[in-house]
Design a protein around this motif. Structure first.
Motif, PDB file in Angstrom:
ATOM      1  N   ASP A 383      14.748  43.220  11.463  1.00 42.81           N
ATOM      2  CA  ASP A 383      14.961  42.300  12.387  1.00 42.81           C
ATOM      3  C   ASP A 383      15.376  41.002  11.658  1.00 42.81           C
ATOM      4  O   ASP A 383      16.051  40.006  11.990  1.00 42.81           O
ATOM      5  CB  ASP A 383      13.473  41.937  13.241  1.00 42.81           C
ATOM      6  N   ARG A 384      14.726  40.917  10.359  1.00 38.01           N
ATOM      7  CA  ARG A 384      15.141  39.839   9.538  1.00 38.01           C
ATOM      8  C   ARG A 384      16.605  39.631   9.286  1.00 38.01           C
ATOM      9  O   ARG A 384      17.410  38.797   9.368  1.00 38.01           O
ATOM     10  CB  ARG A 384      14.380  39.845   8.149  1.00 38.01           C
ATOM     11  N   GLY A 385      17.204  40.919   9.015  1.00 37.65           N
ATOM     12  CA  GLY A 385      18.767  40.906   8.783  1.00 37.65           C
ATOM     13  C   GLY A 385      19.522  40.737   9.869  1.00 37.65           C
ATOM     14  O   GLY A 385      20.553  40.149   9.698  1.00 37.65           O
ATOM     15  N   LYS A 386      19.058  40.952  11.054  1.00 39.16           N
ATOM     16  CA  LYS A 386      19.951  40.480  12.330  1.00 39.16           C
ATOM     17  C   LYS A 386      19.942  39.341  12.780  1.00 39.16           C
ATOM     18  O   LYS A 386      20.787  38.707  13.119  1.00 39.16           O
ATOM     19  CB  LYS A 386      19.741  41.558  13.219  1.00 39.16           C
ATOM     20  N   TYR A 387      18.581  38.713  12.641  1.00 40.05           N
ATOM     21  CA  TYR A 387      18.378  37.320  13.562  1.00 40.05           C
ATOM     22  C   TYR A 387      18.381  36.251  12.445  1.00 40.05           C
ATOM     23  O   TYR A 387      18.588  34.925  13.085  1.00 40.05           O
ATOM     24  CB  TYR A 387      17.204  37.671  14.434  1.00 40.05           C
ATOM     25  N   PRO A 426      16.808  50.689  13.044  1.00 40.05           N
ATOM     26  CA  PRO A 426      17.510  49.428  13.667  1.00 40.05           C
ATOM     27  C   PRO A 426      16.662  48.327  14.048  1.00 40.05           C
ATOM     28  O   PRO A 426      15.409  48.463  13.864  1.00 40.05           O
ATOM     29  CB  PRO A 426      17.958  50.062  15.137  1.00 40.05           C
ATOM     30  N   ALA A 427      17.116  47.388  14.001  1.00 37.63           N
ATOM     31  CA  ALA A 427      16.393  46.028  14.558  1.00 37.63           C
ATOM     32  C   ALA A 427      16.101  46.165  15.954  1.00 37.63           C
ATOM     33  O   ALA A 427      16.676  47.012  16.897  1.00 37.63           O
ATOM     34  CB  ALA A 427      17.436  44.926  14.761  1.00 37.63           C
ATOM     35  N   GLY A 428      15.014  45.457  16.311  1.00 36.52           N
ATOM     36  CA  GLY A 428      14.391  45.303  17.925  1.00 36.52           C
ATOM     37  C   GLY A 428      15.235  44.207  18.581  1.00 36.52           C
ATOM     38  O   GLY A 428      16.059  43.490  18.066  1.00 36.52           O
ATOM     39  N   THR A 429      14.758  44.038  19.839  1.00 36.71           N
ATOM     40  CA  THR A 429      15.297  42.799  20.616  1.00 36.71           C
ATOM     41  C   THR A 429      14.051  42.097  21.070  1.00 36.71           C
ATOM     42  O   THR A 429      13.490  42.096  22.122  1.00 36.71           O
ATOM     43  CB  THR A 429      16.159  43.516  21.825  1.00 36.71           C
ATOM     44  N   PRO A 430      13.771  41.223  20.165  1.00 31.74           N
ATOM     45  CA  PRO A 430      12.633  40.145  20.491  1.00 31.74           C
ATOM     46  C   PRO A 430      12.912  39.224  21.970  1.00 31.74           C
ATOM     47  O   PRO A 430      14.412  38.976  22.128  1.00 31.74           O
ATOM     48  CB  PRO A 430      12.464  39.351  19.373  1.00 31.74           C
ATOM     49  N   ALA A 441      22.558  43.073   8.565  1.00 31.40           N
ATOM     50  CA  ALA A 441      22.930  42.401   7.153  1.00 31.40           C
ATOM     51  C   ALA A 441      21.839  42.914   6.199  1.00 31.40           C
ATOM     52  O   ALA A 441      20.861  42.872   6.450  1.00 31.40           O
ATOM     53  CB  ALA A 441      23.079  41.004   7.068  1.00 31.40           C
ATOM     54  N   SER A 442      22.221  43.478   5.060  1.00 30.26           N
ATOM     55  CA  SER A 442      21.633  44.002   4.047  1.00 30.26           C
ATOM     56  C   SER A 442      20.558  42.744   3.433  1.00 30.26           C
ATOM     57  O   SER A 442      21.034  41.765   3.478  1.00 30.26           O
ATOM     58  CB  SER A 442      22.251  44.942   2.962  1.00 30.26           C
ATOM     59  N   ALA A 443      19.518  43.325   2.599  1.00 33.29           N
ATOM     60  CA  ALA A 443      18.752  42.345   2.001  1.00 33.29           C
ATOM     61  C   ALA A 443      18.838  42.480   0.483  1.00 33.29           C
ATOM     62  O   ALA A 443      18.672  43.505  -0.003  1.00 33.29           O
ATOM     63  CB  ALA A 443      17.338  42.351   2.430  1.00 33.29           C
TER      64      ALA A 443
END
Length: 636
Positions: A383-387, A426-430, A441-443
């Motif tokens: 979630d960090r990587g996406k948002y 995969p990222a979630g949808t908060p 995006a990678s960390a």
């Protein structure tokens, strides 16, 4: 749930700050200016009579600093644990810890001490953080019973396009991005000092810079870490005349145990002391920074491809440190405050804690706790990587990311019975997530940084983490001014269209995670932080679990073996992780390659004990160990 306020910029100048009393019961950060002026006057008289005392000369305990025949300042003995009363300082370096403690001894508060310590770290640990970079302040105000945070993150020059790190449609190689003017963001630390002092300080900046200025001028004793960091950057430093002249001795790293002086930095601190932060953002220092960015001082014969940068004087003149809302989550009846966007630290630590809330970790065996840490980290990092990005440029769904409902939803992806999930997840949808098709995006795990923690007799607390990004930053020193410029803009993604893509005036996403934890009664429980790139987040998370769930004292929570997963197929771990735990994790399906070559993180912090007792703790051995001092030590 403890509240917080968002202080107003320059509140003191607007006469909106409450009066600052001086009673010991809680006048806190807003103390009387009269007392501060009296202390300053007395200090000035003493300084004129006997000469300014160097940092370290007044350190408590058996390790008081002293000077050699040539005036160089020797550090106090390094100790990783200190207990006592009245105030405490913990940093990565004994010179810096002593500088902060000296300020507390002279009547300063936790903010004053933090600034003095950070200025000293810019002298003795210049490759990890300095005025050439930026950082984040987390501040607990005991009088107001509130937590505030300052964003002093570097910004991209206004002329920066989203494609700044692309050439012919392909990313510029990382090493070439780093060692260039393109990577150098507008530094924010000095502006952060200014904003913190305007709101909370009791001593003027020139007094807080004096210990560091003296050590830069007279010299300090070089330790093994300083040598190693210099040697790591030798090839880069040799390619720039300014870096060679500032940090090398006859073209090589200084020898361990030798005395090293930085008269250019001493002069820079003197300029800032005399003229204030305007000297840095508008005066001759600003001009020198822009000259270095636009025309890097490449040495004759160097073959490195060094691209010039886009920074202008207006970028420095327009820079502002900003008040931001700290993040806040409840965890096991404690309240955990962290740094919000553009840092990803508070949201990622907070989301992971909310996921772990669903397990009674104190009742589980060690390997199960570690398994759940890895799983929660991977989910939160997705979630960090996406948002996560600069909230002035992208909509960051902070409330949704930190909601317990979202964490409960994410926890359902953790397998029962326990087994490793396939990663990356995969990222979630908060709730509140932008509907713009942003991709993951990678960390990056690499990066250097510094953390320090201070508290004072009034109960105020500062957790400050600052950095120039890589060890050695961009590798390019400002000619004649004694400090390296950062390479923070490499924290941006190289591709346009992401939450963390480059843009003019934008702040790159950070992993910095200064943390303050309040106990169930709303009183300070612990404060801490760490360097380490993206592993800052996992290190702070693990220390939090060690303290709250596993009931460790802070020194044990810091010393415990670490592991992490940044939403990768591999889980990184230190060699000290017990073999039995490694085998159990592998049995669950985790991929554990060889142990990391370097330790994970470099924590320091303060634990608040009963009856106003303080426990300062730093790394006992990682990276040579850290330094902790208290104002009034307990008797042995």
């Amino acid at each position: 749930m403890r509240g917080y306020r968002l202080p107003h910029h320059r509140r003191v100048e607007e006469d909106l700050a409450p009066s600052r009393g001086t009673d010991m019961s809680g006048s806190a950060l807003r103390r009387g200016r009269l007392l501060a002026l009296l202390v300053m006057a007395l200090t000035l008289v003493v300084a004129l009579a006997v000469g300014a005392s160097p940092a370290g000369a007044h350190g408590k305990g058996d390790g008081d600093g002293d000077k050699d025949d040539h005036g160089a300042v020797h550090p106090p003995d390094k100790q990783s644990v200190a207990t006592g009363y009245g105030g405490a300082v913990t940093t990565l370096d004994p010179y810096a810890t002593a500088a902060g403690l000296e300020v507390l001894e002279k009547g300063g508060n936790a903010v004053d001490a933090a600034i003095a310590a950070s200025a000293m770290l810019g002298v003795t640990r210049p490759y990890d953080g300095s005025i050439g970079g930026g950082g984040f302040f987390l501040i607990y105000d005991a009088e107001e019973d509130e937590v505030a945070s300052i964003d002093a993150r570097e910004t991209a020059p206004l002329a920066t396009p989203p494609t700044v790190f692309l050439e012919n449609g392909q990313p510029i190689p990382y090493d070439e991005r780093r060692v260039s003017g393109l990577s150098q963001g507008v530094p924010g630390l000095v502006a952060g000092w200014e904003l913190a002092l305007e709101e909370y300080g009791t001593m003027p900046l020139h007094k807080l810079l004096q210990p560091a200025r003296v050590v830069a001028e007279r010299g300090f004793v070089v330790d093994a870490e300083y040598v190693d960091r210099t040697e790591d950057n030798l090839e880069i430093f040799r390619d720039f005349t300014s870096s060679t002249e500032t940090f090398l001795v006859d073209g090589a790293a200084p020898e361990e145990g030798s005395i090293f002086r930085n008269p250019d930095l001493a002069r820079t601190y003197k300029l800032i002391s005399r003229e204030g932060p305007d000297a840095f953002y508008e005066g001759e220092i600003a001009e020198a920074i822009v000259d270095t960015v636009q025309e890097p001082p490449v040495a004759e014969g160097a073959t490195r491809n060094v691209r010039p940068g886009l920074m202008e004087l207006e970028d420095l003149d327009d820079y502002e440190a900003k008040w931001r809302e700290p993040t806040e989550v409840d965890y096991r009846d404690h309240t955990v405050f962290g740094m919000g966007p553009p840092s990803s630290g508070g949201t990622t630590v907070g989301e992971a804690l909310n996921i772990l809330e669903g397990y009674e970790l104190s009742e589980l065996p060690e390997h199960d706790v570690l398994h759940l840490l890895v799983e929660a980290e991977a989910l939160a990092f997705a979630d960090r990587g996406k948002y996560l990005g600069d909230p002035d440029f992208v909509d960051v769904p902070v409330e949704g990311l930190l909601s317990q409902e979202f964490a409960d939803e994410r926890r359902e992806l953790i397998l029962e019975p326990f087994a490793a999930t396939e990663k990356p997840v995969p990222a979630g949808t908060p709730e509140g997530a932008p509907d713009d098709g942003v991709v993951l995006a990678s960390a990056a795990a690499s990066g250097s940084t510094m953390h320090l923690t201070t508290t004072d007799r009034w109960g105020n607390v500062v957790a400050l983490t600052f950095t120039i990004e890589e060890i050695g930053g961009s590798g390019i020193a400002v000619d004649g001014y004694g400090f390296l410029l950062n390479n923070e803009l490499t924290d941006f993604a190289t591709d346009p269209g992401l939450a963390n893509s480059p843009d003019g005036g934008k702040r790159p996403r950070s992993s910095i995670s200064p943390t303050i934890v309040l106990d169930p009664d709303g009183e300070p429980f612990a404060a801490y932080g760490s360097p380490g790139g993206a592993t800052i987040i996992t290190t702070v998370l693990q220390v939090t679990v060690n303290l709250i769930d596993l009931d460790m004292a802070l020194p044990d929570a810091i010393a415990a073996p670490r592991l992490n997963n940044l939403n990768s197929e591999n889980t990184n771990f230190e060699a000290s992780l017990p073999v039995a735990a490694q085998e159990a994790l592998k049995a669950y399906g985790h991929n554990l390659p060889a142990p990391t070559e370097d330790p994970i993180g470099n924590v320091n912090g303060i634990e608040f004990l009963d009856d106003d007792g303080l426990l300062g703790a730093a790394e006992p051995t990682r990276f040579g160990g850290g330094s902790a001092l208290v104002l009034e030590p307990w008797a042995d």
